[in-house]
Enzyme design. Structure first.
Site, PDB file in Angstrom:
ATOM      1  N   CYS A  52      -6.654  -8.598   7.187  1.00 40.16           N
ATOM      2  CA  CYS A  52      -6.746  -9.672   8.190  1.00 40.16           C
ATOM      3  C   CYS A  52      -7.963  -9.489   9.079  1.00 40.16           C
ATOM      4  CB  CYS A  52      -5.487  -9.705   9.057  1.00 40.16           C
ATOM      5  SG  CYS A  52      -3.994 -10.047   8.120  1.00 40.16           S
ATOM      6  N   ARG A 129      -1.416 -15.996   3.597  1.00 39.97           N
ATOM      7  CA  ARG A 129      -2.785 -16.412   3.959  1.00 39.97           C
ATOM      8  C   ARG A 129      -2.990 -17.852   3.487  1.00 39.97           C
ATOM      9  NH1 ARG A 129      -4.929 -11.518   5.291  1.00 39.97           N
ATOM     10  NH2 ARG A 129      -3.865  -9.770   4.314  1.00 39.97           N
TER      11      ARG A 129
HETATM   12  C1  BEZ Z   1      -3.655  -6.641   5.779  1.00 35.76           C
HETATM   13  O1  BEZ Z   1      -4.251  -5.642   5.415  1.00 35.76           O
HETATM   14  O2  BEZ Z   1      -4.196  -7.497   6.450  1.00 35.76           O
HETATM   15  C2  BEZ Z   1      -2.215  -6.793   5.386  1.00 35.76           C
HETATM   16  C3  BEZ Z   1      -1.814  -6.298   4.178  1.00 35.76           C
HETATM   17  C4  BEZ Z   1      -0.484  -6.440   3.810  1.00 35.76           C
HETATM   18  C5  BEZ Z   1       0.417  -7.069   4.661  1.00 35.76           C
HETATM   19  C6  BEZ Z   1      -0.029  -7.609   5.847  1.00 35.76           C
HETATM   20  C7  BEZ Z   1      -1.347  -7.464   6.222  1.00 35.76           C
END
Ligand code: BEZ
Length: 217
Positions: A52, A129
């Site tokens: 993110c 996403r």
């Molecule tokens: C992330 O790295 O942004 C992420 C990965 C898995 C679940 C939620 C966020």
């Protein structure tokens, strides 16, 4: 998760469901937000997470390109406004990148549920996403959904936005891998007269009556 409302997802062509929300830039009502502009509304699973952070930084670094396309950015996650503020500040301190666009704090999941961002077999608590391309008439024009563990592609998000705007402006369609400057597809004829005219049109690149391209530059 029993809640049937999360499966009512908006579709391409629908008017974007209206909502009010708290954001890092104050309260907004979608129907009043970015009047006469396009909106790229996107969700991320959680603040202070690695993928993110790369994605939000990507949006922030290319904000000027979106703005140049008469487009405002609008982020969202199921986090508190305090988490958002802390993350924005943390990323700015660590990398110098500033998330200078509103990020919705959707703690009650109202907007996430309304937009099908909560996909319980992926996560019951975090938004996937998603990217919603909303035109100046507040119509949803393109939707992307990515899972939690795969980041999006900013070049593709910008390319898709340019493609939508080009399709509208020139009343054309865009072929595979189209990018700015490439030829565009002329809509196929719908009558025999139009077909005859098409077959004799020397100004277009004609493969056959149903596949013709032209330059718009
Ligand atoms: C992330 O790295 O942004 C992420 C990965 C898995 C679940 C939620 C966020």
């Amino acid at each position: 998760m029993e809640n049937q409302e999360i499966y009512n997802m908006p579709r391409i062509g629908d008017i974007a469901p209206d909502f009010n929300a708290v954001t890092t830039k104050g309260k907004i009502q979608l129907s009043d937000f970015a009047k006469d502009k396009w909106i790229v509304m996107f969700s991320h699973p959680a603040d202070f997470t690695p993928v993110c952070t790369t994605e939000m930084s990507g949006f922030a670094k290319r904000k000027n390109e979106f703005n140049a396309l008469n487009t405002e950015l609008l982020g969202l996650s199921i986090d508190s406004i305090h988490a958002h503020l802390g993350w924005v500040d943390n990323v700015r301190k660590n990398t110098g990148v500033y998330f200078d666009f509103p990020i919705i704090a959707d703690l009650d999941m109202k907007v996430s549920k309304m937009y099908g961002m909560l996909q319980p077999n992926e996560s019951e608590t975090a938004a996937v996403r998603a990217v919603f391309f909303i035109d100046p008439n507040k119509k949803i024009r393109l939707i992307m959904y990515y899972p939690l563990n795969v980041g999006r592609n900013m070049d593709e998000i910008l390319r898709a936005l340019k493609a939508l705007q080009t399709a509208d402006k020139y009343k054309v369609a865009l072929p595979l891998d189209w990018k700015e400057g490439d030829k565009v597809i002329v809509p196929p004829p719908t009558t025999l007269d139009e077909m005859e005219a098409r077959l004799n049109d020397k100004s277009i690149e004609l493969t056959d009556f149903y596949l013709a391209k032209k330059s718009i530059n």
